[in-house]
Motif scaffolding. Structure first.
Motif, short mmCIF file in Angstrom:
data_model
loop_
_atom_site.label_atom_id
_atom_site.label_comp_id
_atom_site.label_asym_id
_atom_site.label_seq_id
_atom_site.Cartn_x
_atom_site.Cartn_y
_atom_site.Cartn_z
N LYS A 3 0.82 -1.21 0.00
CA LYS A 3 0.00 0.00 0.00
C LYS A 3 0.85 1.26 0.00
CE LYS A 3 -4.13 -1.86 2.17
NZ LYS A 3 -5.08 -1.74 3.28
N VAL A 6 2.24 1.86 -3.48
CA VAL A 6 1.18 2.33 -4.37
C VAL A 6 0.87 3.79 -4.10
CG1 VAL A 6 -1.28 2.08 -4.92
CG2 VAL A 6 0.18 0.06 -4.77
N ARG A 7 0.76 4.15 -2.84
CA ARG A 7 0.47 5.55 -2.49
C ARG A 7 1.60 6.47 -2.92
NH1 ARG A 7 -2.08 4.30 3.39
NH2 ARG A 7 -4.16 3.76 2.65
N ARG A 73 -3.34 -3.54 -7.69
CA ARG A 73 -4.02 -3.54 -6.40
C ARG A 73 -5.24 -4.46 -6.41
NH1 ARG A 73 -1.97 -3.22 -2.28
NH2 ARG A 73 -3.76 -2.42 -1.19
#
Length: 163
Positions: A3, A6-7, A73
């Motif tokens: 995560k 990805v962020r 994702r």
């Protein structure tokens, strides 16, 4: 892909996309308003148009990478839908290389005293094409992964029938 990764990638993409849109808007404003007169040393109007187009290629790549990250994702990146985005990325990188070669050609007459600059710029264009080739190799790896995924799904289905 975690995560946090990805962020972070999405934050970078947002900054890049916002920055390129801002620069494009400024370039269009200068072209339309004519507020920056050319002194004749460089063909600035064609260079501005080329810059707008080049930034467009960056935006296309950014949007496609965003879509691919979304697929990662969701766990759907190993599908035929991902090829569309990868193919567009390859095309955009090739277009960026053509844009860069155009800049090189436009800049070359001003570099007669120092032709090394033109050679270096040509090398940068070849490097951009190299990036397109690297993405093409990654596309081939994606194709192999998709084929293996389909094969594994078929084998699982056969196993389910046996059990």
């Amino acid at each position: 892909m975690g995560k946090l990764a990805v962020r972070a990638l999405r934050a970078v993409l947002v900054v890049v996309l916002a920055g390129t849109v801002f620069v494009q808007a400024l370039m269009v404003w200068v072209l339309v308003s004519g507020s920056d007169p050319e002194d004749g040393s460089l063909p600035l109007t064609p260079l501005r148009v080329i810059t707008i187009l080049g930034l467009g290629t960056v935006q296309v790549v950014g949007v496609c990478v965003w879509r691919l990250v979304t697929m990662v994702r969701r766990g759907t990146v190993f599908s035929h839908a991902a090829f569309r985005y990868v193919d567009v990325i390859i095309g955009a990188i090739m277009a960026a290389a053509l844009v860069w070669f155009t800049v090189t050609v436009l800049n070359a007459p001003g570099q007669r005293a120092d032709p090394g600059v033109t050679v270096i710029m040509g090398g940068v264009g070849v490097a951009i094409l190299g990036v397109a080739l690297i993405v093409l190799v990654l596309r081939t790896l994606l194709a192999q992964a998709v084929a293996r995924d389909v094969e594994a799904a078929q084998m699982q289905a056969e196993l389910d029938e046996v059990i």
